[in-house]
Design a protein around this motif. Sequence first.
Motif, mmCIF file in Angstrom:
data_model
loop_
_atom_site.group_PDB
_atom_site.id
_atom_site.type_symbol
_atom_site.label_atom_id
_atom_site.label_comp_id
_atom_site.label_asym_id
_atom_site.label_seq_id
_atom_site.Cartn_x
_atom_site.Cartn_y
_atom_site.Cartn_z
ATOM 1 N N ARG B 147 0.815 -1.256 -0.018
ATOM 2 C CA ARG B 147 -0.110 -0.016 0.022
ATOM 3 C C ARG B 147 0.824 1.088 -0.006
ATOM 4 O O ARG B 147 1.992 1.132 0.359
ATOM 5 C CB ARG B 147 -0.844 -0.148 1.211
ATOM 6 C CG ARG B 147 -2.077 -1.195 1.269
ATOM 7 C CD ARG B 147 -2.853 -0.881 2.553
ATOM 8 N NE ARG B 147 -2.123 -1.507 3.379
ATOM 9 C CZ ARG B 147 -2.213 -1.259 4.783
ATOM 10 N NH1 ARG B 147 -2.950 -0.263 5.211
ATOM 11 N NH2 ARG B 147 -1.699 -1.742 5.630
ATOM 12 N N PRO B 148 0.377 2.591 -0.619
ATOM 13 C CA PRO B 148 1.359 3.431 -0.591
ATOM 14 C C PRO B 148 1.425 3.970 0.744
ATOM 15 O O PRO B 148 0.531 3.810 1.653
ATOM 16 C CB PRO B 148 0.295 4.580 -1.356
ATOM 17 C CG PRO B 148 -1.019 3.992 -1.392
ATOM 18 C CD PRO B 148 -0.765 2.528 -1.281
ATOM 19 N N ARG B 149 2.658 4.515 1.216
ATOM 20 C CA ARG B 149 2.979 5.062 2.477
ATOM 21 C C ARG B 149 3.006 6.585 2.385
ATOM 22 O O ARG B 149 3.099 7.080 1.273
ATOM 23 C CB ARG B 149 4.242 4.416 3.020
ATOM 24 C CG ARG B 149 4.437 3.134 3.257
ATOM 25 C CD ARG B 149 5.614 2.638 3.914
ATOM 26 N NE ARG B 149 5.644 3.240 5.152
ATOM 27 C CZ ARG B 149 5.164 2.715 6.158
ATOM 28 N NH1 ARG B 149 4.390 1.619 6.353
ATOM 29 N NH2 ARG B 149 5.206 3.260 7.563
ATOM 30 N N ILE B 150 2.572 7.089 3.572
ATOM 31 C CA ILE B 150 2.593 8.513 3.681
ATOM 32 C C ILE B 150 3.999 9.200 3.323
ATOM 33 O O ILE B 150 4.454 10.091 2.652
ATOM 34 C CB ILE B 150 2.121 8.896 5.021
ATOM 35 C CG1 ILE B 150 0.561 8.516 5.194
ATOM 36 C CG2 ILE B 150 2.238 10.325 5.130
ATOM 37 C CD1 ILE B 150 0.192 8.582 6.746
ATOM 38 N N ASP B 151 5.010 8.187 3.954
ATOM 39 C CA ASP B 151 6.490 8.411 3.792
ATOM 40 C C ASP B 151 6.912 9.734 4.526
ATOM 41 O O ASP B 151 6.126 10.512 4.983
ATOM 42 C CB ASP B 151 6.797 8.198 2.358
ATOM 43 C CG ASP B 151 8.020 7.240 2.387
ATOM 44 O OD1 ASP B 151 8.135 6.773 1.100
ATOM 45 O OD2 ASP B 151 8.533 7.323 3.318
ATOM 46 N N THR B 156 9.156 6.603 11.331
ATOM 47 C CA THR B 156 9.885 5.928 11.988
ATOM 48 C C THR B 156 10.360 4.402 11.459
ATOM 49 O O THR B 156 11.584 4.148 11.938
ATOM 50 C CB THR B 156 9.479 5.710 13.711
ATOM 51 O OG1 THR B 156 8.348 5.106 13.395
ATOM 52 C CG2 THR B 156 9.190 7.036 14.179
ATOM 53 N N VAL B 157 9.904 4.225 10.550
ATOM 54 C CA VAL B 157 10.054 2.920 10.020
ATOM 55 C C VAL B 157 10.352 2.980 8.806
ATOM 56 O O VAL B 157 9.793 3.711 7.825
ATOM 57 C CB VAL B 157 8.935 1.939 10.289
ATOM 58 C CG1 VAL B 157 9.188 0.582 9.834
ATOM 59 C CG2 VAL B 157 8.523 1.783 11.652
#
Lengths: 386, 490
Positions: B147-151, B156-157
Amino acid sequence: MTLPATAAPPAAAPETTPVATSTSAGPELVQLLTPEGERVSHPDYDVDLTDDEYRALYRDLVLVRRIDVEATALQRQGELGIWAALLGQEAAQVGSGRAMRAQDFAFPTYREHGVAWCRGVDPLKLLGLFRGASNGGWDPQEKRFNLYTIVIGSQTLHATGYAMGIVKDGAVGSDDGEAAIAYFGDGASSQGDVNEAFVWASVYNAPVVFFCQNNQWGISTPTDHQTRIPLYLRAQGFGFPGVRVDGNDVLASYAVTRKALDDARNGQGPTLIEAFTYRMGAHTTSDDPTRYRLASELEAWKLKDPLERMRSFLYKQQLVDADFFGQLDADADALAARIRKGCLEMPDPDPLSMFDDVYDEITPLLEQQRATYEAYLSGFAGEGHS
Amino acid sequence: MTRLQSFKLPDLGEGLTEGEILQWMVAPGDEVTLNQVIVEVETAKAAVEVPSPYAGTVHQIHHPAGATVDVGAPIITFDTDPTAGPLVPEGPAEALAADMVPRPSTADRPSADDSGPQGALIGEVGANGRTATLVGYGPKSVTAQRRPRIDGPGSTVSVPSPAGATRPAPARVSALQVGQTAALRSGALTVLVKPPVRKLAKELGVDLTVLRGTGTGGVVTRADVQAAADLPQERPHDTGPAVPQQDSYDPATRETRVPVKGVRKHTAAAMVASAFTAPHVTEFVTLDMTATMQLRERVQAMPEMRDVKVSPLLFVAKALLLAVARNPGINASWDEAAQEIVVKDYVHLGIAAATPRGLLVPTIRDADRLSLPALATALQELAETARAGRTPPAAMTGGTITITNVGMFGVDSGTPILNPGEAAILCLGAVRPRPWVVEAADGTQAVEVRQVTQLSLSFDHRMVDGQLGSQFLSDVAAVLSDPVHALLWS
């Protein structure tokens, strides 16, 4: 009563010649209700139930079978990963389950749906486990019904340990005392764990009842590959009493278990009960019994069906009328519809819930892992946890 | 709920990928109730009856009895509200059509052989979207898509980005690899590679998504990357579209991967089953076939044989049929379940044939009842049908004994493997002119050039002893050495 979908006709020739197992349990069998529904007496065991209690037992049998049939259908429809059917073993489970008192604690295998029912565990909790929506399903303390144990026979050790704890708590020695009951099968009787549990329970005089449902088959292994003597006689070598009961007779199963549990709570030590019964369906939905056993064996056991004999008994004693059966069928259908709907609508679990029950009190390290994982989960764009 | 509901074949056991439809209990238009048994399906584990998940009427059945269907494929569609009048074709039908669109992992695969297995090697994603595993369910690739990440730096990960996604334009991607590369890019597949090797690939400008790892579990190794970096930009003789699309040539390893499916898969399973079930014994006999070869010319000249080719195989087949009549125990099968040997009073003669689809063994039914012209015609038709790839499945079942003709390839002999379920297989070698010791009527011996061949016979030693096998082979050889035996024994 319809047969479940698992009773498939033999489609392929068996790979090996099936071995016929015993359909006759011998004269030592404790029986209070014949397959024809006749009440018979036994010198050591008896029950004296009210009419309502007789009807309630039959109701349990019917509803438990209905749950089992619906769950099997749900597996065939892709809604459950697997299901271990109890078809044919309803009386052994309902009889022993109803014989427990509130303070007693049960340690089941993965097939004790009837005992779960008697302990008040919602059938949907069982389905959640087999649907993969839950790693356990219920709080063992709440219903005093431990989690299903997949490892064969290890729950007999858990039950024995728990029973030894009852002694240390001093909760033994009177009619108010506690007892544990461990469920297992004829296949598990060959396990080291079970034999170790027998030793510990015997030596420590632990208040535990070993309830072995001898359903004649350990998956595809017949009982004559497990033992050269009737299983209940094994107890003698360990130093405690053993008794063989007709596991398709709900009254006898109730009476024998009641006495064994009461003996245990009164400080008389363990008892081995061999409930002589038959697994009428497959071992699980992944199994095809037509490959290793003869149809004639199943036909012979159908004549001993636990529901039919109780139904005949109720009729002959004129304890019921047609309305009773009509209402019961309607109730069973409603129950089936409820668990089907509940199963299809079951939500995926919260991923963070996996940290909840690792320890009684969460450790700092686990707390840290939980926080890290929570941060990871919240880092996705769009929808949250799913 | 949408009015039309399709039901997909579920995983009826644990970790199964396909099932065979044995029997439909319902037909389109039939009314069904919830949990009514609608179909019987046989999987690798069990034959089971599947209860209907819906009440209503049967709208459509997608696969007939006998079809092998992937887990997850729709097998039946229900009309869950048949009293609501005729179906409007647009809405629900579209929903159904969308449901039946192949999933991404199947989109790149050819559909030439629909009946073929759609499985995958362990660890690879199969056509049903699941990763093949030895046991258990295996993850679905659709759920493995990220799934797309906010990034952003605040996260933190750190999660490694999909392999190759940040690479510059790939150095070389042949047309063959576009599909696989697209699958990698979309996250359906993941390149397994250790970080230092990934760094090396970046330095050398090697696109990891076009490499096939040779390390354990398909991990791309340092050597793979270096080998790819050393390759010329294009293969000199890139055959392009001429290469069957399902065979994936990999320039990095210079290996072609051919999926095991269809006839190849069936042959492999049958040969393994036969080789590890029936204890094989093979015997040989070398014989002078000159008399038969001379007879062949005379037979070919007969009016009855005007339209058929009279081959050495015809006489071998006839000799075999005569020998079977004298040694019926050779025409038998082993019934493991019943612990019985089934001796057959009929001969369905199997002829191993090399065809465009692979090795097939079509049979001539009741070959022992055919006259020589009829047998010749049957052989010719069988060969033509097989060569055209039109042999129906029914023509390949029920064989009782088989001939394989390796002589047509110029080979002298072989040790054939039994067609599963049969007791014997006769192998015919090439017929060649060779020196042969001929004994005259007066007992004098001389070396002459004769038409010589070798026959070999493999038989299942569970039911055929050396004496029976030897007698049978000797009888076949006797007819071919001196066809007068055919008159004697018929």
